[in-house]
Write an enzyme that holds these catalytic residues in place. Structure first.
Site, PDB file in Angstrom:
ATOM      1  CE1 TYR A 150      -0.278  10.165  84.844  1.00  0.00           C
ATOM      2  CE2 TYR A 150       1.056  12.133  84.488  1.00  0.00           C
ATOM      3  CZ  TYR A 150      -0.128  11.540  84.873  1.00  0.00           C
ATOM      4  OH  TYR A 150      -1.174  12.325  85.275  1.00  0.00           O
ATOM      5  N   GLY A 151       0.731   8.385  81.058  1.00  0.00           N
ATOM      6  CA  GLY A 151      -0.514   7.628  80.956  1.00  0.00           C
ATOM      7  C   GLY A 151      -1.043   7.527  79.543  1.00  0.00           C
ATOM      8  CB  THR A 152      -4.506   7.942  78.215  1.00  0.00           C
ATOM      9  OG1 THR A 152      -4.752   9.317  78.496  1.00  0.00           O
ATOM     10  CG2 THR A 152      -5.103   7.042  79.279  1.00  0.00           C
ATOM     11  CG  LEU A 153      -1.994  12.638  76.955  1.00  0.00           C
ATOM     12  CD1 LEU A 153      -1.609  13.942  77.633  1.00  0.00           C
ATOM     13  CD2 LEU A 153      -2.785  12.906  75.685  1.00  0.00           C
ATOM     14  CD  GLU A 159      -4.629  15.218  80.593  1.00  0.00           C
ATOM     15  OE1 GLU A 159      -5.465  14.853  81.450  1.00  0.00           O
ATOM     16  OE2 GLU A 159      -3.943  14.411  79.942  1.00  0.00           O
TER      17      GLU A 159
END
Length: 154
Positions: A8-11, A81
């Site tokens: 949902y983010g930087t990946l 992570e």
């Protein structure tokens, strides 16, 4: 056996840490069935980072992408992570809506922060339903495992 991973983010594709995402993208855009708070946070060595906080029932149904990640690639993503470390993410199984034409929910894993970590943030914004490129503007992470991934802030 591959794992389905909801990002949902930087990946996500087009975002700063997508190069660390070793998965094969599953077509479509997905949304959490349950609501979760998605914050953009600032910490001493990180800014504009997306945190999906493990508080089911709060926030929004969050949109993101799903990747099929093989067992050989998952440990590197978990290390990035910081899964298993006191201030790291948890990898939690959640249900997703796959959009029109899909009747059954999809089960996938997602990196989430424990709710008790939120007070450690210097600032946080949100909750948001989607981590956008506008929200990611200025993202940086000063961490040995990410040298060269994102430029330090000025």
């Amino acid at each position: 056996m591959p794992v389905l991973l909801f990002v949902y983010g930087t990946l996500k594709e087009g975002f700063p840490n997508h190069g660390l995402n070793q998965g094969q993208r599953v077509a479509g855009t997905f949304r959490t069935r349950e609501r979760f708070p998605l914050y953009v946070v600032r910490l001493p060595h990180e800014d504009r980072a997306p945190w999906l906080v493990h508080r089911p029932g709060e926030g929004h149904q969050v949109t993101g992408e799903v990747y099929e990640v093989d067992a050989a690639a998952l440990p590197a993503m978990d290390a990035f992570e910081e899964v298993g470390k006191p201030t790291g993410y948890l990898r939690v199984e959640i249900e997703l809506d796959a959009g029109p034409g899909h009747t059954a929910p999809l089960r996938a894993q997602a990196y989430m922060k424990a709710a008790d970590q939120l007070p450690a943030c210097l600032e946080h914004e949100g909750p948001f339903p989607t981590y956008t490129l506008a929200l990611a503007a200025g993202y940086y992470l000063d961490h040995p495992a990410t040298t060269g991934l994102a430029a330090p802030s000025p």
